[in-house]
Scaffold this motif. Structure first.
Motif, PDB file in Angstrom:
ATOM      1  N   PHE B 142       1.079  -0.753  -0.104  1.00 48.37           N
ATOM      2  CA  PHE B 142      -0.184  -0.065   0.330  1.00 48.37           C
ATOM      3  C   PHE B 142       1.064   1.505   0.577  1.00 48.37           C
ATOM      4  CE2 PHE B 142      -2.490   3.596   2.077  1.00 48.37           C
ATOM      5  CZ  PHE B 142      -3.077   4.004   2.036  1.00 48.37           C
ATOM      6  N   VAL B 165      -3.854   1.321  -4.764  1.00 42.20           N
ATOM      7  CA  VAL B 165      -4.346   1.227  -3.466  1.00 42.20           C
ATOM      8  C   VAL B 165      -5.543   0.855  -3.736  1.00 42.20           C
ATOM      9  CG1 VAL B 165      -2.724   2.823  -2.823  1.00 42.20           C
ATOM     10  CG2 VAL B 165      -5.495   3.459  -3.681  1.00 42.20           C
ATOM     11  N   SER B 169      -6.686  -1.896  -0.448  1.00 38.21           N
ATOM     12  CA  SER B 169      -7.193  -1.357   0.169  1.00 38.21           C
ATOM     13  C   SER B 169      -8.827  -2.696   0.381  1.00 38.21           C
ATOM     14  CB  SER B 169      -8.366  -0.028  -0.462  1.00 38.21           C
ATOM     15  OG  SER B 169     -10.094  -0.508   0.053  1.00 38.21           O
ATOM     16  N   ILE B 279      -5.334   3.424   5.575  1.00 37.76           N
ATOM     17  CA  ILE B 279      -5.864   3.556   4.611  1.00 37.76           C
ATOM     18  C   ILE B 279      -7.649   3.802   4.122  1.00 37.76           C
ATOM     19  CG2 ILE B 279      -7.376   2.039   2.778  1.00 37.76           C
ATOM     20  CD1 ILE B 279      -5.317  -0.151   3.388  1.00 37.76           C
ATOM     21  N   MET B 284      -4.917   6.647   1.896  1.00 40.57           N
ATOM     22  CA  MET B 284      -5.771   7.054   0.432  1.00 40.57           C
ATOM     23  C   MET B 284      -7.095   7.403   0.539  1.00 40.57           C
ATOM     24  SD  MET B 284      -7.598   2.945  -1.180  1.00 40.57           S
ATOM     25  CE  MET B 284      -9.313   3.800  -0.416  1.00 40.57           C
TER      26      MET B 284
END
Lengths: 486, 713
Positions: B142, B165, B169, B279, B284
């Motif tokens: 990631f 990403v 995820s 994330i 993200m």
């Protein structure tokens, strides 16, 4: 006037010289020393191997006129001389067992075969009209004898006589044609002739007529219609190895001289183009159509050889076009290689199946069921038949491809069309052999003759794998075999 | 020292930038191949080291930028070469991308460190310790993908990171793919991962279309080639930039969880808590904000798109905040809170306040990561109190060979360590977690002088000037924000423990609390980097964004927002004081005031249900129609079988019998027969007599000569 023979002259004709000396020696040895004919066979085979090496050694050299302009060693001739040496070797491999098993193995056979090959080699070397005639006779006379070699079998003798009579007849036309050409140009030397013609000093009418007559003589040797009629009878009557040898090599020799004459010397007689067109078309049509009616495999192959002469001649129709000349030569040489491979292979199969000389095992029905008992042999035969038809990826396909390309480039669409359509017709009789082998039950009897079998399989492998892998490089090689005078 | 080197000798570290991608990738490979052999310690060293290295690289980039603010483009490789099209993979190093690098790798490294300890417990409570290495493989991947995203010098490279990403995820939401969040065998987590992925694809489709349009009209996807031509293209095709910016916005609503595509983020809480922190809170999901900021020149040329983006952000901020009010799951509250805060950021960058948006992105990364990590600390504390691991003196019967601890409880409802109703009074049991949590909560609520206050204040200030409607929406959202976070803090940390586990909760290990404290410091002071009068962050970004007008600090706005926060906190305290008396699960006190509305909020406005009916069922109905009616009945049965196959059969029957057998074969047989006939004639000509053959030769020669004579006449 004494004419000194230089080492250069000898070097130019080294394979031929070697073969002549070797053959003469072998003739004596055979009479006085050698007990086993087999030994003679091996020694002559050895001679061809040496000749092949010598011919290969000549490759890549600059063109060389020798013997005061009688012969020439150029790339074209060296290419063919090598092929002839190889063909001689194959001829012996095919013949030896056959002759032995039929009780007609005599030592002079091999010597005759060697002399014949020398004559054919010289056909590729000619640089003088006289030399053409000499070479032609040199390779023809042994062939006449070999045709009648199954003495005292009547059909063999009959074939020999027919071949000889008609050959002499054709030679007569040839000699007359040479005389006319000499009259038209006042020289027999081909390089001089080119000069004379270019200078416009030649009598064109005389030259054209002479060229037509020379074409008659050569057309007889390569078996084009209408000079073909001897072919089925002679191929049928002659011992099978001789037929195979003739079918492959005599045609090469005829084409060698024909190409040299027409592409290099006679472009000026463009009026003969329709004549060649007609000869090619007639040969393709008649050869293929007549083959359909044949039930004897030897006659079938004879007509097939007539048809193939037509195909090759169709590329030579473009001889008068200075740009297409080299292409036509390359295409014909390539086709010759494909044709020679398939011809030797097919005749090898014929030899293996022929039970008693000229009697049993020669009908198409005798091939029924071959694939069951001898799958390798049947597959090889199928490859030859497919190559004859011109089915990819066999070598024959590429041969036809290059040929028809030249024909189309020259603008002879009709001729190309005839070629393609007659190929289609030819599929009928070639595939009938395949069909019989693979789909009809039968009990074919095949001899175990390892040399012939190996030759057949090697020819099949080459036909298939050269087609698959090396067709274009082989063609490139053929393209390098350019005809030249100096 | 570095700074001096850079400033005085003009040396830069830009050429090291690719390492920020490749070192985490190396970590991925090492842990993927050797992770199991090295054990947890080795895996942790590699993963944290890789992430930390990326952070060092990012710091070096920042130092280099101080001396060379113009930045650099660092080529890595030729990527696509088709004809004239040449796409290189290059990194664009400027103050914007380096800001993102610093946040991603900095916060990322902290969360890596935290996860080293957290996952130690998680893999054991979930019953598969072997999965420890896999977690860090995904985590490093990631980081690498995020670095590709933020440093990409073209939309195409950015998109690679964007999808990368997204993949991470997906993998991390579904990390425990064979169970639900309580460890029961289920497909729930897997479905949550799928949902996140599929919903994001909708947004990605928008992004892709935006890229197609960009390439069509600009002939490039390179930032440096697109942006200078914005005005030129805008003058020629006014609608193009609006279309591009709206399609990009669609991508943003997917990745940054905005209306209408935010629905995946609450479900994404199925992933382990560090995943949620890294994330789905800090990095993200802010990629969308970054994307808009990066494309600021395109948005500047499409005012309508700016208004729409601001409205989307403002509405999302308010709606999501309202949803957060009524959640019981400690992480779900934070999830809706994240959506809401992302709404703040999108609203800010949407209306052109790029500095404010990016500023909030950074501070939010601090305090929201802290909140998530704190919630993780709470969860682990409860888990450990509920059933300690054998190494801590637990009985060990909870996680025998069957793995899933929840199966061994006789309760009807398994113990849920994420349910705030089983918490309470944790302030005394886990003080470090609690106090850091409270700092983060206050920062979120916008209480000065914590980080969240400064960044939120800046957004509100800008909104007041630029879009008053959005200002109202955001102020209402700010009120709800303070309310729900106070509710959460009260329910979790104050009152009496409402379960055995809460009563015996134990503070998390130093590794975790250390990270919490670090982030708490950042949440407390992080706001000063762009406080009024300082504006260091604004000046820093100016190198990339061009001159940004700085609005004068407005005491009224700041005062009002502070007041809103305090009032909300007070109200929440009034309402949720009641929970202090809770002994077991009972009704939420807010429900007494809101009644039906509370249920609507608790069900997230029935948003999922709406999508279920409209999109999922609609889609299934359409798919069913297409599959059974159109494809099978019409296309297969009728069109193919009846029309094509049947027609072909009829045609071939016609062609084969009357046409082929009758006509063609007739002709062919006729031809064949005539060829055979000809062949037989020829065979008769082949008489065998030499004289006949010679005659043929003669005739041939004569006709040749006649022809020659005719031709030469």
């Amino acid at each position: 006037m004494t004419v000194p023979v230089t080492w250069q002259d000898v070097a130019a004709l080294l394979p031929e010289f070697f073969l002549v000396v070797w053959a003469s020696a072998l003739l004596l040895l055979d009479v006085f020393w050698i007990r086993e004919k087999r030994t003679t066979a091996w020694l002559s085979a050895l001679g061809f191997v040496v000749a092949l090496v010598l011919a290969v050694g000549q490759m890549g050299r600059a063109p060389l006129l020798a013997f005061r302009g009688m012969v020439i060693a150029d790339a074209f001739s060296v290419f063919l001389v090598a092929l002839f040496a190889l063909s001689g070797l194959v001829g012996i491999l095919l013949a030896q067992d056959y002759l032995a098993r039929n009780g007609i193995e005599r030592g002079e056979f091999y010597v005759l075969l060697m002399f014949s090959v020398v004559g054919m080699m010289l056909m590729a070397r000619v640089a003088d009209l006289v030399m053409i005639f000499l070479a032609l006779e040199l390779f023809s006379l042994p062939l006449y004898v070999m045709t009648g070699f199954a003495r005292p079998r009547a059909d063999s003798e009959e074939a020999a006589l027919k071949y000889f009579l008609l050959g002499a007849f054709a030679s007569g036309f040839m000699a007359f044609g040479i005389a006319l050409v000499y009259g038209a140009t006042s020289t027999t030397s081909l390089p001089h002739m080119v000069d004379v013609i270019q200078a416009g000093e030649a009598d064109l009418a005389l030259l054209t007529a002479g060229a037509a007559l020379v074409l008659t003589g050569l057309g007889f040797k390569i078996a084009t219609v209408p000079f073909h009629m001897w072919t089925p009878d002679v191929y049928h009557g002659a011992p099978s190895p001789v037929s195979g040898f003739m079918a492959a090599t005599a045609k090469m020799a005829g084409f060698a001289a024909l190409l040299r004459l027409f592409v290099l010397v006679f472009p000026v007689v463009a009026d003969l183009t329709p004549v060649l067109w007609a000869l090619a078309a007639l040969s393709m049509v008649l050869g293929n159509v007549a083959a359909i009616a044949q039930r004897n495999i030897k006659r079938l192959l004879a007509y097939s050889s007539i048809a193939h002469a037509g195909y090759m001649l169709s590329a030579a129709v473009a001889f008068a076009d200075p740009h297409l000349g080299p292409q036509a030569v390359a295409a014909i040489l390539f086709y010759l290689v494909a044709y020679v491979l398939a011809t030797f292979g097919a005749w090898g199969v014929v030899i293996l199946l022929e039970r008693r000389i000229g009697q049993e095992g020669l009908l198409l029905e005798d091939y029924a069921g071959l694939s069951r008992q001898y799958p390798g042999l049947a597959a090889a035969m199928a490859v030859f038949m497919l190559s004859f038809i011109g089915v990819p990826p066999t070598l024959g396909f590429f041969g036809k491809f290059y040929l028809f390309r030249v024909v189309l480039d020259a603008g002879f669409v009709g001729l190309a069309l005839i070629g393609v359509l007659t190929s289609l017709v030819s599929a009928y009789y070639y595939l009938r052999v395949v069909m019989l082998m693979y789909m009809k039950p039968g009990e074919p009897i095949v001899r175990r003759e390892p040399r012939v079998q190996a030759t057949v399989l090697a020819a099949a492998a080459l036909t298939l794998f050269l087609g698959l892998t090396a067709a274009s490089s082989l063609y490139a090689w053929a393209t390098e075999a350019i005809l030249r005078f100096g | 020292m570095f700074l001096e080197t850079v400033a005085h000798e003009g040396a830069t570290f830009f050429h090291l930038a690719p390492l920020a991608v490749f070192v985490p990738l190396l970590g991925v490979l090492l842990n993927a191949f050797f992770g199991r052999r090295w054990g947890e310690r080795g895996v942790a060293i590699v993963a944290v080291g890789a992430s930390g290295f990326a952070f060092v690289i990012a710091v070096l980039q920042a130092l280099s930028l101080m001396a060379h603010p113009e930045g650099a483009v660092v080529p890595i490789a030729e990527w696509i070469t088709i004809g004239d099209l040449r796409v290189a993979w290059a990194q664009k190093i400027d103050t914007l991308s380096v800001t993102m690098m610093l946040v991603v790798s900095g916060v990322g490294t902290l969360i890596h460190i935290y996860a080293v300890s957290y996952m130690h417990y998680d893999v054991r409570y979930k019953g598969d310790p072997g999965r420890y290495a896999r977690f860090f493989v995904y985590f490093n991947l990631f980081i690498a993908m995020m670095m590709i995203l933020v440093t990409g010098d073209s939309y195409l490279t950015l998109f690679v990171g964007w999808e990368g990403v997204g993949l991470c995820s997906f993998l991390l939401i579904g990390f425990w793919y064979e169970m639900d969040i309580l460890g029961r065998p289920s497909t729930a987590n897997a479905r949550a991962a799928m949902k996140a992925f599929v919903v994001n694809r909708v947004g990605d489709a928008g992004f892709l279309l935006a890229m197609f349009l960009t390439f069509w009209f600009f002939g490039s996807l390179q930032f440096d080639e697109v942006f200078p031509r914005v005005h030129e293209v805008a003058a020629e095709h006014p609608w193009v930039l609006l279309a591009i910016s709206l399609l990009l916005l669609l991508g943003v609503t997917g990745k940054s969880a905005q209306i209408p595509l935010f629905v995946w983020l609450p479900d994404a809480m199925a992933g382990p808590t560090p995943v949620s922190a890294l994330i789905h809170a800090a990095t993200m999901v802010t990629a969308g904000v970054y994307l808009i900021t990066r494309s600021h020149e395109i948005y500047a040329a499409a005012p309508m798109a700016q208004e729409i983006a601001a409205m989307v952000g403002g509405l999302t901020a308010l709606v999501a905040a309202s949803m957060a009010v009524s959640q019981y799951d400690i992480k779900k509250v934070l999830a809706y809170s994240t959506i809401s805060q992302l709404g703040f950021m999108v609203a800010a960058v949407g209306m052109g306040a790029f500095v404010a948006g990016m500023f909030h992105l950074v501070t939010h990364a601090f305090f929201k990561a802290l909140l998530f990590l704190g919630s993780g600390s709470v969860i682990i504390a409860l888990e450990r109190a509920h059933h300690p691991l054998p190494e801590e003196g637990g009985h060990g019967h909870e996680h025998d060979e069957h793995g899933h601890h929840a199966e061994h409880h006789d309760e009807h409802e398994p113990f849920n360590p994420q349910d705030m109703r089983v918490m309470g009074g944790l302030l005394k049991r886990i003080p470090v977690t609690a106090w850091t949590y409270i700092i983060a909560a206050l920062a979120l609520a916008g209480i000065p002088p914590l980080a969240g206050f400064w960044s939120k204040d800046e957004i509100l200030l800008e909104a007041k000037h630029l879009q008053p409607v959005v200002y109202a929406l955001l102020s209402a959202a700010a009120f709800l924000t303070a309310f729900y976070i106070t509710r959460q803090v009260l329910m979790v940390f104050f009152g009496k423990p409402r379960s055995e586990a809460a009563a015996h909760a134990v503070e998390s290990p130093r590794l975790m609390t250390g990270v919490l404290v670090t982030l708490a410091v950042l949440s407390a002071v992080g706001g000063f980097m762009n406080a009024p009068g300082v504006h260091a962050f604004g000046h820093w970004l100016e190198h990339t964004l061009g001159h940004v007008p700085v609005l004068e600090f407005d005491p009224v706005v700041a005062g009002v927002s502070t007041l809103i926060g305090l009032v909300a906190i007070f109200l929440a305290w009034r309402v949720y004081r009641a929970t202090f008396a809770w002994t077991e699960w009972s009704q939420d006190p807010l429900r007494r005031y809101l009644r039906g509305l509370y249920d609507v909020l608790a069900h997230a406005w029935y948003w999922d249900e709406l999508y279920q009916v409209v999109f999922v069922r609609g889609y299934r109905a359409l798919a069913g129609f297409l599959a059974f009616a159109v494809d099978w009945t019409f296309w297969h049965d009728w069109f193919h079988d009846v029309l094509i196959a049947g027609g072909y059969r009829r045609l071939s029957r016609f062609l084969s019998q009357p046409v082929d057998l009758g006509i063609i074969d007739g002709i062919a047989n006729g031809l064949g027969n005539s060829v055979r006939g000809l062949a037989l004639v020829m065979r008769r000509l082949q008489s065998g007599y030499v004289r006949n053959y010679a005659l043929a030769v003669m005739l041939g020669v004569v006709s040749m000569l006649v022809y020659v004579a005719w031709a030469l006449r």
